[in-house]
Design a protein around this motif. Structure first.
Motif, PDB file in Angstrom:
ATOM      1  N   PHE A   1      -0.660  -4.614   1.939  1.00 54.26           N
ATOM      2  CA  PHE A   1       0.501  -3.794   1.597  1.00 54.26           C
ATOM      3  C   PHE A   1       0.400  -3.280   0.158  1.00 54.26           C
ATOM      4  CE2 PHE A   1       2.271  -5.886   5.316  1.00 54.26           C
ATOM      5  CZ  PHE A   1       3.021  -4.885   5.885  1.00 54.26           C
ATOM      6  N   HIS A   2       0.033  -4.146  -0.769  1.00 53.92           N
ATOM      7  CA  HIS A   2      -0.122  -3.705  -2.154  1.00 53.92           C
ATOM      8  C   HIS A   2      -1.300  -2.726  -2.287  1.00 53.92           C
ATOM      9  CE1 HIS A   2       2.400  -7.276  -2.787  1.00 53.92           C
ATOM     10  NE2 HIS A   2       2.785  -6.694  -3.902  1.00 53.92           N
ATOM     11  N   GLU A   3      -2.313  -2.929  -1.495  1.00 58.39           N
ATOM     12  CA  GLU A   3      -3.449  -2.004  -1.494  1.00 58.39           C
ATOM     13  C   GLU A   3      -3.026  -0.620  -0.999  1.00 58.39           C
ATOM     14  OE1 GLU A   3      -8.095  -1.997   0.072  1.00 58.39           O
ATOM     15  OE2 GLU A   3      -6.704  -3.593   0.639  1.00 58.39           O
ATOM     16  N   ALA A   4      -2.212  -0.597   0.073  1.00 55.43           N
ATOM     17  CA  ALA A   4      -1.718   0.679   0.586  1.00 55.43           C
ATOM     18  C   ALA A   4      -0.757   1.342  -0.402  1.00 55.43           C
ATOM     19  CB  ALA A   4      -1.029   0.459   1.933  1.00 55.43           C
ATOM     20  N   GLU A   5       0.052   0.549  -1.106  1.00 56.50           N
ATOM     21  CA  GLU A   5       0.952   1.097  -2.124  1.00 56.50           C
ATOM     22  C   GLU A   5       0.160   1.785  -3.228  1.00 56.50           C
ATOM     23  OE1 GLU A   5       4.169   1.232  -2.628  1.00 56.50           O
ATOM     24  OE2 GLU A   5       5.033   0.039  -0.998  1.00 56.50           O
ATOM     25  N   TYR A   6      -0.920   1.151  -3.666  1.00 55.62           N
ATOM     26  CA  TYR A   6      -1.743   1.749  -4.715  1.00 55.62           C
ATOM     27  C   TYR A   6      -2.407   3.038  -4.219  1.00 55.62           C
ATOM     28  CZ  TYR A   6      -5.576   2.377  -8.003  1.00 55.62           C
ATOM     29  OH  TYR A   6      -6.463   2.908  -8.918  1.00 55.62           O
ATOM     30  N   ALA A   7      -2.911   3.022  -2.993  1.00 50.89           N
ATOM     31  CA  ALA A   7      -3.548   4.224  -2.444  1.00 50.89           C
ATOM     32  C   ALA A   7      -2.543   5.368  -2.320  1.00 50.89           C
ATOM     33  CB  ALA A   7      -4.172   3.903  -1.088  1.00 50.89           C
ATOM     34  N   ALA A   8      -1.324   5.068  -1.869  1.00 54.92           N
ATOM     35  CA  ALA A   8      -0.314   6.118  -1.725  1.00 54.92           C
ATOM     36  C   ALA A   8       0.084   6.695  -3.077  1.00 54.92           C
ATOM     37  CB  ALA A   8       0.918   5.561  -1.006  1.00 54.92           C
ATOM     38  N   SER A   9       0.214   5.847  -4.085  1.00 55.82           N
ATOM     39  CA  SER A   9       0.582   6.346  -5.420  1.00 55.82           C
ATOM     40  C   SER A   9      -0.524   7.220  -6.000  1.00 55.82           C
ATOM     41  CB  SER A   9       0.874   5.169  -6.352  1.00 55.82           C
ATOM     42  OG  SER A   9      -0.288   4.368  -6.535  1.00 55.82           O
ATOM     43  N   GLN A  10      -1.784   6.850  -5.770  1.00 54.81           N
ATOM     44  CA  GLN A  10      -2.889   7.663  -6.268  1.00 54.81           C
ATOM     45  C   GLN A  10      -2.973   9.001  -5.531  1.00 54.81           C
ATOM     46  OE1 GLN A  10      -4.930   6.965  -8.958  1.00 54.81           O
ATOM     47  NE2 GLN A  10      -3.358   5.394  -9.217  1.00 54.81           N
ATOM     48  N   ILE A  11      -2.677   8.999  -4.242  1.00 52.57           N
ATOM     49  CA  ILE A  11      -2.675  10.255  -3.483  1.00 52.57           C
ATOM     50  C   ILE A  11      -1.582  11.181  -3.999  1.00 52.57           C
ATOM     51  CG2 ILE A  11      -2.233  11.238  -1.209  1.00 52.57           C
ATOM     52  CD1 ILE A  11      -3.597   8.791  -0.005  1.00 52.57           C
ATOM     53  N   ARG A  12      -0.390  10.657  -4.230  1.00 51.01           N
ATOM     54  CA  ARG A  12       0.690  11.490  -4.772  1.00 51.01           C
ATOM     55  C   ARG A  12       0.317  12.041  -6.145  1.00 51.01           C
ATOM     56  NH1 ARG A  12       5.756  11.325  -2.591  1.00 51.01           N
ATOM     57  NH2 ARG A  12       6.042  13.009  -4.102  1.00 51.01           N
ATOM     58  N   ARG A  13      -0.358  11.227  -6.960  1.00 45.78           N
ATOM     59  CA  ARG A  13      -0.771  11.696  -8.286  1.00 45.78           C
ATOM     60  C   ARG A  13      -1.793  12.822  -8.177  1.00 45.78           C
ATOM     61  NH1 ARG A  13      -4.891  11.176 -11.511  1.00 45.78           N
ATOM     62  NH2 ARG A  13      -5.964   9.804 -10.025  1.00 45.78           N
ATOM     63  N   LEU A  14      -2.752  12.700  -7.273  1.00 48.01           N
ATOM     64  CA  LEU A  14      -3.758  13.746  -7.102  1.00 48.01           C
ATOM     65  C   LEU A  14      -3.137  15.050  -6.628  1.00 48.01           C
ATOM     66  CD1 LEU A  14      -6.637  11.660  -5.423  1.00 48.01           C
ATOM     67  CD2 LEU A  14      -6.577  12.551  -7.763  1.00 48.01           C
ATOM     68  N   VAL A  15      -2.157  14.945  -5.743  1.00 47.66           N
ATOM     69  CA  VAL A  15      -1.491  16.156  -5.245  1.00 47.66           C
ATOM     70  C   VAL A  15      -0.615  16.782  -6.322  1.00 47.66           C
ATOM     71  CG1 VAL A  15       0.169  17.005  -3.547  1.00 47.66           C
ATOM     72  CG2 VAL A  15      -1.599  15.375  -2.854  1.00 47.66           C
ATOM     73  N   ARG A  16       0.084  15.951  -7.070  1.00 49.00           N
ATOM     74  CA  ARG A  16       1.025  16.456  -8.065  1.00 49.00           C
ATOM     75  C   ARG A  16       0.337  16.960  -9.329  1.00 49.00           C
ATOM     76  NH1 ARG A  16       3.562  12.268  -8.315  1.00 49.00           N
ATOM     77  NH2 ARG A  16       2.603  11.317 -10.144  1.00 49.00           N
ATOM     78  N   GLU A  17      -0.640  16.228  -9.831  1.00 46.64           N
ATOM     79  CA  GLU A  17      -1.235  16.556 -11.126  1.00 46.64           C
ATOM     80  C   GLU A  17      -2.510  17.382 -11.027  1.00 46.64           C
ATOM     81  OE1 GLU A  17      -1.850  12.924 -13.207  1.00 46.64           O
ATOM     82  OE2 GLU A  17       0.276  12.309 -13.130  1.00 46.64           O
TER      83      GLU A  17
ATOM     84  N   ILE B   1      -7.823  14.794   1.432  1.00 48.97           N
ATOM     85  CA  ILE B   1      -7.937  13.404   1.005  1.00 48.97           C
ATOM     86  C   ILE B   1      -8.152  12.531   2.236  1.00 48.97           C
ATOM     87  CG2 ILE B   1      -6.804  11.501  -0.195  1.00 48.97           C
ATOM     88  CD1 ILE B   1      -5.158  13.561  -1.717  1.00 48.97           C
ATOM     89  N   ALA B   2      -9.112  11.646   2.168  1.00 44.19           N
ATOM     90  CA  ALA B   2      -9.410  10.724   3.264  1.00 44.19           C
ATOM     91  C   ALA B   2      -9.302   9.292   2.767  1.00 44.19           C
ATOM     92  CB  ALA B   2     -10.805  10.978   3.830  1.00 44.19           C
ATOM     93  N   VAL B   3      -8.798   8.418   3.615  1.00 43.82           N
ATOM     94  CA  VAL B   3      -8.678   6.992   3.324  1.00 43.82           C
ATOM     95  C   VAL B   3      -9.513   6.246   4.360  1.00 43.82           C
ATOM     96  CG1 VAL B   3      -7.120   5.028   3.099  1.00 43.82           C
ATOM     97  CG2 VAL B   3      -6.365   7.306   2.382  1.00 43.82           C
ATOM     98  N   LEU B   4     -10.496   5.493   3.901  1.00 43.11           N
ATOM     99  CA  LEU B   4     -11.401   4.770   4.788  1.00 43.11           C
ATOM    100  C   LEU B   4     -11.078   3.283   4.768  1.00 43.11           C
ATOM    101  CD1 LEU B   4     -14.784   6.511   3.847  1.00 43.11           C
ATOM    102  CD2 LEU B   4     -13.088   7.190   5.547  1.00 43.11           C
ATOM    103  N   CYS B   5     -11.084   2.663   5.945  1.00 47.95           N
ATOM    104  CA  CYS B   5     -10.814   1.232   6.082  1.00 47.95           C
ATOM    105  C   CYS B   5     -11.981   0.579   6.807  1.00 47.95           C
ATOM    106  CB  CYS B   5      -9.522   0.992   6.876  1.00 47.95           C
ATOM    107  SG  CYS B   5      -8.065   1.786   6.167  1.00 47.95           S
ATOM    108  N   ARG B   6     -12.395  -0.567   6.298  1.00 47.66           N
ATOM    109  CA  ARG B   6     -13.494  -1.274   6.960  1.00 47.66           C
ATOM    110  C   ARG B   6     -13.020  -1.904   8.270  1.00 47.66           C
ATOM    111  NH1 ARG B   6     -18.357  -3.445   5.602  1.00 47.66           N
ATOM    112  NH2 ARG B   6     -18.135  -2.652   3.478  1.00 47.66           N
ATOM    113  N   ASP B   7     -11.849  -2.527   8.268  1.00 46.34           N
ATOM    114  CA  ASP B   7     -11.315  -3.201   9.448  1.00 46.34           C
ATOM    115  C   ASP B   7      -9.982  -2.545   9.790  1.00 46.34           C
ATOM    116  OD1 ASP B   7     -10.627  -4.829  11.499  1.00 46.34           O
ATOM    117  OD2 ASP B   7     -10.459  -6.673  10.326  1.00 46.34           O
TER     118      ASP B   7
END
Length: 372
Positions: A269-285, A293-299
């Motif tokens: 959950f904290h990992e997904a929170e960090y990924a979502a915040s970084q995605i919003r930053r990339l879109v906004r800034e 933007i792609a998000v890859l998961c091993r499992d």
């Protein structure tokens, strides 16, 4: 595309407010056809709905059932009827008549199955034409309405986004709209020239661009090709090298990987929170789009449900693709796929990746060779 219309409507109202949102219509090609028929005063055309078409397809199957061999013992369930209707719609989108389908089926290897499908679909078309309902598709009716009324939708602005290719019907509709509308088509590629002989990553998209240019030239319509490339000066040197050499045979990058960051999270959950915040930053800034933007998961089992809920809370649209791991594939299937790809790809590009998929597992007591 049909699957993005709801999100596009939400973005129109969110970014531009209700005033402009009521003036801008978000439509798929199917909804665009109905919009054209509505403007032409032909929205009351008698066309069967999905339930009526299902009943008619069931009658067509029962009519020819005694002449079938492959599908003689097939139960006409709702899913089977739906597959037949999807095939009928796909043939219509590609402007393939049933006579042409039957002729191609007779010439193909293992023609029995294709011939029976052509017989079923041909019987369905005959029943549809004799039922009194409109047998032509909405795209055909919209094209006829545009041909008969030269002022229909004249002066409108049409923005086409999210496609990499168009069906025959969709391209024919665009060809009729080019002379009368301000049409702007957005395609994602690295230029219009194809230097890969049709086997590149963007070869299909470039072929679509050339087809649109050729159509505009035939219609005598003025056109302009614009390239909107993003400034990559802020991107690390290692990532720029990777972007340029990803699909080529190049040496590894000699320097440090300055474009990679490591974040330590306590749980998914904290990992997904960090990924979502970084995605919003990339879109906004930095002006990126969500589709870039792609998000890859091993499992995927570990993150299933987590990414969807967290990204939704942050307002990030997400599309999840459930892939199949190479470990789950049988080695024989992997080898067969590897052999088939030899006809289309050069050996050095594909074999290193295929070798990893079919290499047997190392035994527990077997020594491991040190790699440089």
């Amino acid at each position: 595309p049909e699957q993005f219309t709801v999100h596009a409507e939400q973005e129109v109202f969110r970014l531009y407010g209700r005033g402009l949102g009521c003036d801008a219509e978000v439509v798929s090609f199917k909804r665009l056809c109905y919009r054209i028929l509505l403007a032409a005063g032909r929205a009351d055309t008698r066309r069967l709905e999905s339930g009526g078409r299902s009943v008619l397809m069931y009658r067509a199957f029962q009519t020819v059932k005694d002449h079938l061999n492959v599908y003689a013992r097939t139960r006409p369930s709702s899913s089977f009827i739906a597959e037949l209707l999807d095939m009928e719609e796909e043939l219509a989108r590609c402007n393939i008549t049933h006579d042409a389908f039957m002729e191609a089926a007779l010439q193909a290897d293992g023609a029995g199955k294709l011939t029976e499908l052509a017989l079923i679909l041909g019987t369905y078309t005959t029943l549809l034409e004799t039922s009194g309902a409109e047998s032509r598709t909405a795209a055909d009716l919209a094209a006829q309405a545009l041909d008969e009324d030269a002022g229909l939708l004249e002066g409108c602005s049409l923005f086409v986004d999210g496609f990499w290719t168009f069906s025959v019907q969709e391209h024919a509709l665009l060809a009729r709209l080019l002379p009368r509308c301000d049409v702007r088509v957005s395609l994602f590629c690295d230029g219009t020239e194809d230097y890969d002989g049709g086997y590149g990553v963007f070869s299909d998209v470039k072929a679509t661009a050339k087809t649109l240019i050729h159509t505009a030239q035939q219609n005598g319509t003025a056109y302009t090709v614009r390239h909107f490339g993003r400034d990559v000066a802020h991107v690390g040197e290692s990532l720029r090298y990777l972007s340029a050499a990803l699909f080529t045979e190049s040496a590894p990058f000699p320097g440090p990987p300055d474009g990679v960051a490591l974040h330590l999270a306590s749980d998914p959950f904290h990992e997904a929170e960090y990924a979502a915040s970084q995605i919003r930053r990339l879109v906004r800034e930095e002006g990126l789009r969500y589709g870039e933007i792609a998000v890859l998961c091993r499992d995927q089992d570990q993150y299933r449900g987590v990414l969807d809920s967290v990204f939704k809370q942050h307002g990030v649209p997400v599309f999840t693709k459930n892939g199949t791991s190479n470990k789950a594939a049988h080695p024989v299937r992997a080898l067969c796929a590897r052999h088939r790809r030899r006809r289309f790809y050069r050996r050095r590009r594909v074999y290193p990746y295929q070798d990893r998929a079919v290499r047997p597992r190392r035994a527990a007591n077997r020594p491991v060779a040190a790699l440089p």
